[in-house]
Design a protein around this motif. Sequence first.
Motif, mmCIF file in Angstrom:
data_model
loop_
_atom_site.group_PDB
_atom_site.id
_atom_site.type_symbol
_atom_site.label_atom_id
_atom_site.label_comp_id
_atom_site.label_asym_id
_atom_site.label_seq_id
_atom_site.Cartn_x
_atom_site.Cartn_y
_atom_site.Cartn_z
ATOM 1 N N TYR A 1 8.413 27.504 9.048
ATOM 2 C CA TYR A 1 7.929 28.878 8.898
ATOM 3 C C TYR A 1 8.999 29.898 9.285
ATOM 4 O O TYR A 1 9.573 30.567 8.421
ATOM 5 C CB TYR A 1 6.652 29.084 9.725
ATOM 6 N N TYR A 2 9.293 30.051 10.566
ATOM 7 C CA TYR A 2 10.241 31.068 11.011
ATOM 8 C C TYR A 2 11.632 30.824 10.428
ATOM 9 O O TYR A 2 12.285 31.751 9.934
ATOM 10 C CB TYR A 2 10.302 31.086 12.537
ATOM 11 N N GLY A 3 12.072 29.580 10.463
ATOM 12 C CA GLY A 3 13.400 29.262 9.935
ATOM 13 C C GLY A 3 13.518 29.561 8.450
ATOM 14 O O GLY A 3 14.517 30.132 7.992
ATOM 15 N N GLN A 4 12.500 29.195 7.674
ATOM 16 C CA GLN A 4 12.518 29.473 6.234
ATOM 17 C C GLN A 4 12.469 30.972 5.957
ATOM 18 O O GLN A 4 13.121 31.458 5.035
ATOM 19 C CB GLN A 4 11.341 28.772 5.551
ATOM 20 N N ALA A 5 11.701 31.682 6.755
ATOM 21 C CA ALA A 5 11.600 33.130 6.568
ATOM 22 C C ALA A 5 12.952 33.800 6.794
ATOM 23 O O ALA A 5 13.307 34.750 6.094
ATOM 24 C CB ALA A 5 10.553 33.709 7.511
ATOM 25 N N GLN A 6 13.699 33.313 7.760
ATOM 26 C CA GLN A 6 15.021 33.894 8.007
ATOM 27 C C GLN A 6 15.977 33.624 6.847
ATOM 28 O O GLN A 6 16.846 34.445 6.523
ATOM 29 C CB GLN A 6 15.609 33.345 9.313
ATOM 30 N N LYS A 7 15.818 32.495 6.194
ATOM 31 C CA LYS A 7 16.635 32.209 5.008
ATOM 32 C C LYS A 7 16.291 33.162 3.864
ATOM 33 O O LYS A 7 17.174 33.629 3.139
ATOM 34 C CB LYS A 7 16.435 30.753 4.581
ATOM 35 N N VAL A 8 15.006 33.456 3.715
ATOM 36 C CA VAL A 8 14.585 34.428 2.700
ATOM 37 C C VAL A 8 15.181 35.794 3.020
ATOM 38 O O VAL A 8 15.612 36.530 2.116
ATOM 39 C CB VAL A 8 13.049 34.509 2.633
ATOM 40 N N ARG A 9 15.235 36.117 4.289
ATOM 41 C CA ARG A 9 15.824 37.390 4.712
ATOM 42 C C ARG A 9 17.275 37.519 4.237
ATOM 43 O O ARG A 9 17.700 38.578 3.790
ATOM 44 C CB ARG A 9 15.737 37.492 6.233
ATOM 45 N N THR A 10 18.010 36.446 4.353
ATOM 46 C CA THR A 10 19.393 36.446 3.876
ATOM 47 C C THR A 10 19.445 36.683 2.372
ATOM 48 O O THR A 10 20.295 37.434 1.864
ATOM 49 C CB THR A 10 20.079 35.117 4.224
ATOM 50 N N LEU A 11 18.541 36.058 1.628
ATOM 51 C CA LEU A 11 18.506 36.243 0.182
ATOM 52 C C LEU A 11 18.180 37.695 -0.189
ATOM 53 O O LEU A 11 18.725 38.238 -1.153
ATOM 54 C CB LEU A 11 17.483 35.292 -0.442
ATOM 55 N N ILE A 12 17.296 38.316 0.585
ATOM 56 C CA ILE A 12 16.961 39.723 0.346
ATOM 57 C C ILE A 12 18.182 40.606 0.588
ATOM 58 O O ILE A 12 18.480 41.518 -0.191
ATOM 59 C CB ILE A 12 15.771 40.147 1.229
ATOM 60 N N SER A 13 18.914 40.326 1.647
ATOM 61 C CA SER A 13 20.142 41.072 1.931
ATOM 62 C C SER A 13 21.147 40.908 0.802
ATOM 63 O O SER A 13 21.830 41.869 0.403
ATOM 64 C CB SER A 13 20.751 40.615 3.258
ATOM 65 N N ASN A 14 21.233 39.698 0.274
ATOM 66 C CA ASN A 14 22.143 39.457 -0.851
ATOM 67 C C ASN A 14 21.711 40.236 -2.092
ATOM 68 O O ASN A 14 22.548 40.744 -2.846
ATOM 69 C CB ASN A 14 22.211 37.965 -1.163
ATOM 70 N N ASP A 15 20.396 40.324 -2.315
ATOM 71 C CA ASP A 15 19.885 41.110 -3.438
ATOM 72 C C ASP A 15 20.296 42.577 -3.304
ATOM 73 O O ASP A 15 20.712 43.220 -4.278
ATOM 74 C CB ASP A 15 18.356 41.026 -3.504
ATOM 75 N N PHE A 16 20.155 43.119 -2.108
ATOM 76 C CA PHE A 16 20.561 44.506 -1.875
ATOM 77 C C PHE A 16 22.053 44.683 -2.145
ATOM 78 O O PHE A 16 22.473 45.649 -2.789
ATOM 79 C CB PHE A 16 20.253 44.925 -0.433
ATOM 80 N N ALA A 17 22.859 43.742 -1.644
ATOM 81 C CA ALA A 17 24.306 43.846 -1.846
ATOM 82 C C ALA A 17 24.649 43.884 -3.333
ATOM 83 O O ALA A 17 25.492 44.678 -3.779
ATOM 84 C CB ALA A 17 25.014 42.685 -1.159
ATOM 85 N N GLY A 18 23.983 43.033 -4.116
ATOM 86 C CA GLY A 18 24.221 43.019 -5.553
ATOM 87 C C GLY A 18 23.792 44.313 -6.215
ATOM 88 O O GLY A 18 24.486 44.856 -7.082
ATOM 89 N N ALA A 19 22.634 44.834 -5.784
ATOM 90 C CA ALA A 19 22.119 46.071 -6.378
ATOM 91 C C ALA A 19 23.013 47.259 -6.044
ATOM 92 O O ALA A 19 23.267 48.119 -6.901
ATOM 93 C CB ALA A 19 20.697 46.324 -5.886
ATOM 94 N N PHE A 20 23.507 47.298 -4.808
ATOM 95 C CA PHE A 20 24.364 48.414 -4.421
ATOM 96 C C PHE A 20 25.767 48.300 -5.030
ATOM 97 O O PHE A 20 26.544 49.245 -4.975
ATOM 98 C CB PHE A 20 24.437 48.541 -2.899
ATOM 99 N N GLY A 21 26.060 47.163 -5.607
ATOM 100 C CA GLY A 21 27.279 47.047 -6.385
ATOM 101 C C GLY A 21 27.173 47.731 -7.739
ATOM 102 O O GLY A 21 28.180 47.996 -8.394
ATOM 103 N N LYS A 22 25.923 48.028 -8.148
ATOM 104 C CA LYS A 22 25.680 48.668 -9.445
ATOM 105 C C LYS A 22 25.191 50.101 -9.323
ATOM 106 O O LYS A 22 25.192 50.841 -10.308
ATOM 107 C CB LYS A 22 24.639 47.851 -10.223
ATOM 108 N N ALA A 23 24.721 50.479 -8.134
ATOM 109 C CA ALA A 23 24.145 51.813 -7.955
ATOM 110 C C ALA A 23 24.468 52.337 -6.563
ATOM 111 O O ALA A 23 24.623 51.560 -5.614
ATOM 112 C CB ALA A 23 22.637 51.765 -8.162
ATOM 113 N N ASP A 24 24.539 53.659 -6.433
ATOM 114 C CA ASP A 24 24.816 54.290 -5.134
ATOM 115 C C ASP A 24 23.581 54.286 -4.242
ATOM 116 O O ASP A 24 23.684 54.106 -3.022
ATOM 117 C CB ASP A 24 25.290 55.731 -5.353
ATOM 118 N N VAL A 25 22.422 54.513 -4.836
ATOM 119 C CA VAL A 25 21.145 54.438 -4.122
ATOM 120 C C VAL A 25 20.148 53.728 -5.022
ATOM 121 O O VAL A 25 20.329 53.642 -6.240
ATOM 122 C CB VAL A 25 20.595 55.835 -3.741
ATOM 123 N N LEU A 26 19.073 53.240 -4.411
ATOM 124 C CA LEU A 26 17.964 52.634 -5.146
ATOM 125 C C LEU A 26 16.718 53.473 -4.907
ATOM 126 O O LEU A 26 16.572 54.108 -3.855
ATOM 127 C CB LEU A 26 17.716 51.197 -4.671
#
Length: 506
Positions: A383-408
């Motif tokens: 549970y907690y460990g898997q959730a933290q892995k999802v958190r990393t994936l969410i951060s990666n999604d933001f990084a990719g999105a901010f590579g294409k846009a200044d704000v979301l």
Amino acid sequence: MSAELTRLTAAELAAKIHAREVSSVEVTQAHLDRIAAVEPAVHAFLHVGAESALGAAARVDAALAGGEAPVSPLAGVPLALKDVFTTIDMPTTCGSRILENWQPPYDATLTARLRAAGIPILGKTNMDEFAMGSSTEHSAFGPTHNPWNTSRIPGGSGGGSAASLAAFEAPLAIGTDTGGSIRQPAALTGTVGVKPTYGGVSRYGLVAAASSLDQAGPCARTVLDAALLHEVIAGHDPRDATSIDAPVPAVVEAARQGAEGDLRGLKVGIVRELGGEGYQPEVEAAFQASLRRLESLGAELVEVSCPHFEYAMSAYYLIMPSEVSSNLARFDAMRYGLRVSPEAYSSAEEVMAATREVGFGPEVKRRIMLGTYALSSGYYEAYYGQAQKVRTLISNDFAGAFGKADVLVSPTTPTTAFGLGDKVDDPLAMYLCDLCTIPSNMAGNAAMSVPAGISESDGLPVGLQIMAPALGEAVMYRVAAALEAARDAADGGPLIQRVNGLEASV
């Protein structure tokens, strides 16, 4: 004159106070009078510190009369403080019976910075218990009412701070945002709420719920007022191990620049996963109108995909309760706060259990149990460990999105304010209020909500969320200020001036 002062922005009040056209004592007293008049209908405050607020105001006036320069751009302008920050001269209850009447022995860093800036603190605002909730109905001391319609919720957990602004009880306020607790109330009350980058504002003296998610931030009625307050409270604090040792973004300059209305050269990302079905039609209409306004200001709109955002809420409701379970273990009836009659029990453990049973409300108990289970032996990694892995994936999604846009951008909330009592017995429905706001807490980047319009069907405000990279607050404020200026020009003035539900009930 008193009523007129409560309708001015913080920037306008500061200009008048510093020019000695009006005193800080007069401004502070005007807001205290307003609080006395409307609190029976709103219940935004848990404690009003009139004496200490007027004392702080008098010191500002004396310094100005003596020819001293203002100690900050907001010196003399009063503020409402969420009751989750320690204050040496007022109780800090976190909206919980377990801390009822608790008087802290020290000021939070944020509290101290407000005092050093010459900002009178009007009092402590109501909140969901220990910042757990989306409606301020989970306060142990009764719900706060939305000034637009007092039968509706003001959002949560910081509904008291947002309602104090919308009710013109305070020109500025402070909130905290763990999963949307600044932005969601701002959207539902037609105000401005900012969640700075995680670590951008000190958490020392902020009573922790979820330490890796909690973030203090400014609440105001205008973007410029929020920016002025942001610069007062932000900055490195060596007493907070999570505090960022970096310059504070130049948000006031950015807000002033944005108000000129030119967003040419900026790319605005529309998050695919924060759209689609499930939004109230008026919320979707206001969002689309905001997108058209952004284009008219010269911004380029691009669609971005953040595929792991759909898992953000599930991961959040494992991480957040787990940290709550750990942090709230300190309320054990042994050191401070509530303690039920020890003579009735045979052991410290029994006293502790009995005190926590009486002192915590149902939502806090629910999250403690969820978190304790998620952290228990045999389930931690699942549970907690898997959730933290999802958190990393969410951060990666933001990084990719901010590579294409200044704000979301996205809607701040799926609906306008719902009725008091409508969802209090349905936790899952309540949790969905934070659908759009949770991803930014999980990743730690900056985000804010600004008014986007008013729903024709119920006359309630709608919010637009603007998200920026970590320490990217400047571009976020620039976009927000440009939208605000364009919206006010089109609507004939600020939306907040249309609040009318409160006056009909006082």
